[in-house]
Write an enzyme that holds these catalytic residues in place. Structure first.
Site, mmCIF file in Angstrom:
data_model
loop_
_atom_site.group_PDB
_atom_site.id
_atom_site.type_symbol
_atom_site.label_atom_id
_atom_site.label_comp_id
_atom_site.label_asym_id
_atom_site.label_seq_id
_atom_site.Cartn_x
_atom_site.Cartn_y
_atom_site.Cartn_z
ATOM 1 N N GLY A 60 0.728 -1.140 0.154
ATOM 2 C CA GLY A 60 -0.086 -0.334 0.127
ATOM 3 C C GLY A 60 0.852 1.286 -0.196
ATOM 4 N N GLY B 272 3.847 1.522 -1.626
ATOM 5 C CA GLY B 272 4.627 1.764 -2.669
ATOM 6 C C GLY B 272 5.476 0.409 -3.009
ATOM 7 C CG ASP C 141 4.022 -0.513 8.811
ATOM 8 O OD1 ASP C 141 3.100 -1.150 9.440
ATOM 9 O OD2 ASP C 141 4.118 -0.403 7.595
#
Length: 682
Positions: free
Chosen positions: A363, A365, A478
């Site tokens: 999502g 890249g 993340d």
């Protein structure tokens, strides 16, 4: 007869240039015809200059005397004295913008295949830097200040032993002859482009290393710039050591020249010829005059029509090339020059971002494998789209700051580039790809438990460094298996810092929008939208559970029912069978105690209450067995049970998004606005 005379002449020149290594010494007054071992971008030009680097970005070069020297007295085992002097010049490609410099090196090998350019100076890489088995002595002429190595400034001379953290260093300068006790030092600029001379003298009896610097036309100063006690007895060892040079470029280039070099073992190195007799450095002005003359004479030799045709074709090609490789550059980016890599180099490295070079897509890249032209450095390039310029300056500032982070369990960010609506992030290439490819979607190679547990411990160590040990606090935001990459030895490294945030130790991070990946986002983020080290710990807990269980934190069953991994493991824990939650594909390839530790730790880090989660320092202690992992109390279990069974859907609604179909197989990210993703939620 003519051939014989030519042969005798050549032999005479070579004899003048270098004395055989059997005598323990050599002299190169220029390098025309010299027999040196060179690699990388190093070369000897026709005029006799030794070029260690050229205009190639992220490149390195080495030049060594081909034969080794025995630096140890065979009868006593003590180190022998040695002496060397050389004339060098560092010419930056862009005035006042510095690259990384060069070093004189004593090494047991001429092979530096695993070394990296930039701040590693072509000598080490992230894992080998500081390794005592390197047995490398270097005197660095460093023109970039690297905070991670405690560099004193961006224009210094340093003595390095097995590491780029110098044992002694001083700003580039030389003692003025005739000053009181030779204590008055005059500053020099290593990147002035002017020839300078360096002397390195080691006294084996006193075990003292002296380093002296001066302009090339100034005699050796009376006082050395650096003087250090160094016992090299075990360091040098038997079997021979090589002497030579190493240099490296980063995102900005410089040409590192050596004009002459003298070396002597157990004696004083012979002085070189005067600078006027050494090979001359290229004269840019002379080249400019030739270019101007060529431009004036060209119309004389060609007809007007042909000239116009050439101009038209040239302009068309120039416009096409400009459009193809056009980049976004703003004034504020000048301070980040060394970290910027041209789009043209990245385009060529990835062969035009061809599909066959694509390593993955998500999502945020697409990621491409590439090899930088001229340097053979393998890189991974992530293309991130962004249609808004809002927050770009702050985002690039953080990216550059994170580029200075160095840890063996973190993927190094090498630099960035900007083009139109794209931001390109350049990382070290990890040959074994992401960890999730060995866990999900029926992998061809299933990762064994020992490798999984080592990956968990490695990422924990990397997060501890980010949260507590670096100069600022870094929130990754993340953490997941797809962002954990494996190097050639399957060591785990946390990568993809596109969502990372930095703030000073002791300060409060500013509120931010929710960003991250479905199933890894801490519950409190949906309420306050404020990322903390505790929310990173939550993501780490989800990561631990997915690695131990071989399941994603959030899955959608064929029936449409949502399945939460924390709740699933918690049910096994309630029954006293937590080890049964492990990835059953491991069969008998696991250590029950380690699996139980990992699963209990994963639950503890996934606690719904942020303050009940451990710090990463505690996590590392648990994983190392220094402290036992505390069990969940009945109250903790009730807190888990009181959570909304549809909390993930609720979280998505709170940030105006829906669960992504197929999350079980793809681990898709939350479909947040592109500007939110790219700007780090500012």
């Amino acid at each position: 007869m003519v051939h014989a005379l030519l042969l005798l002449s050549s032999l005479a020149i070579i004899a003048h240039l270098a004395v055989a290594s059997t005598s323990g010494s050599f002299v190169f007054n220029g390098f025309r015809g010299a027999d040196l071992s060179v690699d990388g971008v190093s070369s000897i030009d026709p005029g006799g200059l030794l070029l260690l680097t050229n205009d190639t970005k992220l490149a390195m070069g080495h030049a060594f005397f081909p034969a080794p020297f025995d630096f140890v007295n065979s009868s006593t085992g003590s180190p022998l004295s040695f002496s060397t002097t050389f004339v060098f010049a560092i010419v930056p490609s862009v005035a006042d913008v510095k690259s990384h410099g060069l070093a004189f090196v004593v090494s047991p090998s001429k092979n530096f295949k695993g070394a990296h350019p930039s701040q590693y100076l072509g000598l080490f890489n992230l894992t080998s830097n500081g390794d005592p088995t390197n047995r490398i002595l270097a005197v660095e002429l460093d023109t970039v200040q690297n905070i991670e190595y405690d560099d004193i400034d961006d224009n210094h001379v340093g003595i390095d032993v097995n590491s780029l953290r110098s044992v002694n260093s001083a700003p580039a300068s030389y003692a003025v002859a005739g000053s009181p006790r030779g204590r008055e030092f005059k500053n020099l600029s290593l990147t002035s482009g002017q020839p300078m001379r360096l002397w390195v003298d080691y006294d084996g009896r006193e075990m003292r290393l002296d380093v002296t610097l001066s302009p090339a036309d100034v005699p050796k100063p009376p006082t050395p710039l650096l003087s250090s006690k160094l016992n090299l007895s075990s360091f040098l060892g038997a079997g021979g050591m090589y002497v030579g040079f190493s240099a490296a470029n980063g995102g900005v280039t410089a040409t590192n020249y050596v004009l002459g070099w003298s070396f002597s073992l157990n004696g004083r190195a012979k002085e070189l010829d005067a600078v006027s007799k050494l090979p001359s450095l290229p004269h840019v002005e002379r080249a400019d005059r030739r270019l101007r003359m060529w431009r004036v004479m060209l119309p004389v030799g060609f007809s007007v029509s042909l000239l116009l045709s050439i101009i038209v074709v040239g302009l068309a090609l120039l416009i096409r090339s400009t459009v193809k490789y056009s980049e976004v550059r703003e004034d504020w980016e000048l301070e980040y020059g060394p970290h910027r890599i041209s789009y043209k180099d990245l385009y060529r490295a990835t062969r035009g971002f061809r599909d066959e070079n694509m390593l993955g897509e998500g999502g945020f890249g697409s990621v491409y494998r590439g090899v930088l032209p001229g340097s053979n450095l393998e890189i991974a390039v992530k293309r991130v789209s962004n249609e808004s310029k809002q927050g770009m300056k702050e985002f690039v500032a953080e990216i550059v700051s994170i580029g200075r982070v160095r840890h063996r369990n973190l993927v190094q960010l090498l630099g960035y580039s900007r083009r139109r609506g794209e931001l390109l992030l350049v990382y070290d290439y990890m040959p074994n790809g992401s960890l999730d490819r060995y866990l999900f979607n029926r992998p061809e190679v299933l990762l064994g438990w020992s490798q999984r547990f080592r990956a968990i411990k490695g990422i924990a160590a990397g997060l501890l460094y980010l949260h507590e040990e670096w100069e600022q606090v870094v929130l990754h935001r993340d953490i997941k298996a797809s962002n954990v990459l494996l190097d050639g030895d399957f060591n785990a490294r946390l990568g993809d810092f596109g969502l990372a945030r930095l703030y000073d130790h002791g300060s409060n991070v500013q509120a931010t929008h929710v960003v991250g990946t479905l199933g890894y986002i801490a519950p409190e983020l949906s309420r306050r939208g404020k990322a903390t080290v505790n929310s990173d710990v939550y993501g780490f807990g989800a990561f631990v559970l997915e690695v131990a269980c071989g399941r994603r934190p959030y899955e959608i069953k064929p029936s449409g029912e949502e399945m939460d991994l924390v709740e699933w493991v918690l049910e096994f824990s309630k029954r006293g069978e937590i080890v049964e939650a492990r990835d059953r594909r491991l069969r008998d390839d696991y250590v029950a105690e380690e699996v139980e530790l990992a699963l209990r730790l994963g639950l503890l880090c996934s606690h719904p209450v942020a303050t009940s989660r451990p710090s990463m320092r505690q996590v590392v202690q648990y994983l190392n067995g220094d402290v036992p992992v505390p069990g969940l109390s009945e109250e903790d279990v009730q807190v888990f049970g009181s959570m909304n069974p549809n909390k993930i859907s609720a979280l998505c609604r709170s940030v105006a998004c829906d669960p992504v179909d197929g999350a079980q197989s793809s681990g898709d990210e939350l479909p947040l606005p592109e500007t939110t993703r790219l700007s780090g939620g500012r």
